[in-house]
Scaffold this active site. Structure first.
Site, PDB file in Angstrom:
ATOM      1  N   GLY A 250       0.815  -1.214   0.000  1.00 40.95           N
ATOM      2  CA  GLY A 250       0.000   0.000   0.000  1.00 40.95           C
ATOM      3  C   GLY A 250       0.848   1.263   0.000  1.00 40.95           C
ATOM      4  CG  ASP A 251       3.363   1.798   3.194  1.00 44.67           C
ATOM      5  OD1 ASP A 251       2.266   2.284   3.520  1.00 44.67           O
ATOM      6  OD2 ASP A 251       4.000   1.010   3.915  1.00 44.67           O
TER       7      ASP A 251
END
Length: 301
Positions: A250-251
């Site tokens: 996600g990052d």
């Protein structure tokens, strides 16, 4: 310049244990120690993609010193804020049982340290991008993200927020450039269960109505949904590949979107870069390199 903020960074101890058994002594077959925390992860992938950036974070004790050493090893500029009490956290991540981890609590952040942080924000200029990502220590005010945005309001700074619950909802009135919940986090905000891309769309549009300029909703193996400021929705399946390590995917999506947008200000290209970077990290042992992201990008329809 892109700046990332990590209030609760970590030293991630990533281990593989074959045939893990509860209640018995288990021995690792592989291990790795890396700097962690959502903002730092974003910084690493941005650096891998050739985007100069500065990581702003709090650190404490000998673990904090090691986090800083490893951040610098990654070639990232750092603006460290030292905390006098406690110690930065260690997060144990068990690779052989996907999704299993034990995260430390982290140190208490004093009012003096927060003031030092606000002083560092004064270096941001019009046109810069600021990424606010991840959880905050329990001693910090729950309004910290919205407080930051209130201070920077009207200065022409592009702000990206990757957070959950009230941390995310409270910033929407300040019109963040991008927010990135996953489908479970988005559903939790609105009290619903969201399992398909189609189900996500109306709630992503509600985030636009509440003030966000752009919304990406990550959905792991199901791909992602992007809704732009004008309400247009784009649904994309996840690229094909073998899941190796979902930590930081996600990052990586946040970093890929920022890198793509800074390249040519094209939001759809940015979305494609975000999806590619998130997937490339999921297919890799660690956070994706530029070559890995470009390889996935070429497969995205």
């Amino acid at each position: 310049m892109v700046y990332t903020v990590t209030f609760n960074p970590s030293l991630d101890y990533i281990v593989t244990v074959d045939d893990f058994k509860l209640g018995l002594t288990n021995r690792t077959t592989s291990e790795l120690m890396l700097p962690g925390g959502k903002g730092i992860n974003v910084s690493i992938v941005l650096s891998n993609l050739g985007i100069e950036n500065t990581a702003i974070y709090f650190s404490a004790g000998f673990i904090g010193d090691e986090i800083t050493r490893k951040v610098k090893e990654c070639g990232i500029k750092s603006e460290e804020i030292k905390v006098s009490n406690g110690c930065s956290r260690v997060n144990l991540k068990l690779k052989s049982i996907d999704g299993t981890e034990i995260n430390g609590a982290g140190p208490d952040i004093s009012k003096e340290a927060i003031e030092s942080f606000y002083h560092k924000l004064e270096m941001l200029q019009e046109g810069d991008t600021l990424v606010l990502a991840g959880s905050i220590p329990q001693t910090m005010p729950e309004t910290i993200y919205s407080d930051i945005m209130a201070r920077l309001s009207g200065k022409g700074i592009r702000i990206v927020v990757d957070a959950t619950k009230d941390l995310l909802v409270n910033v929407l009135e300040y019109k963040p450039f991008l927010v990135k919940p996953n489908n479970h986090e988005l559903g939790e905000i609105f009290g619903v269960e969201l399992n398909t891309r189609e189900e996500v769309v109306p709630y992503a549009k509600k985030m636009i109505e509440m003030g966000a300029e752009n919304v990406i909703v990550s959905m792991a193996g199901q791909g992602a949904v992007f809704v732009s400021a004008n309400g247009d929705a784009y649904l994309r399946e996840a690229p094909e590949g073998k899941l190796v390590n979902g930590v930081g995917a996600g990052d990586s999506m946040v970093a890929g979107f920022i890198a793509g947008y800074l390249e040519n200000k094209d939001l759809l290209h940015a979305f494609k870069m975000g999806l590619s970077a998130g997937s490339a990290s999921a297919f890799s042992e660690y956070l994706a390199t530029q070559e890995e992201v470009e390889a996935v990008y070429r497969t995205v329809k």
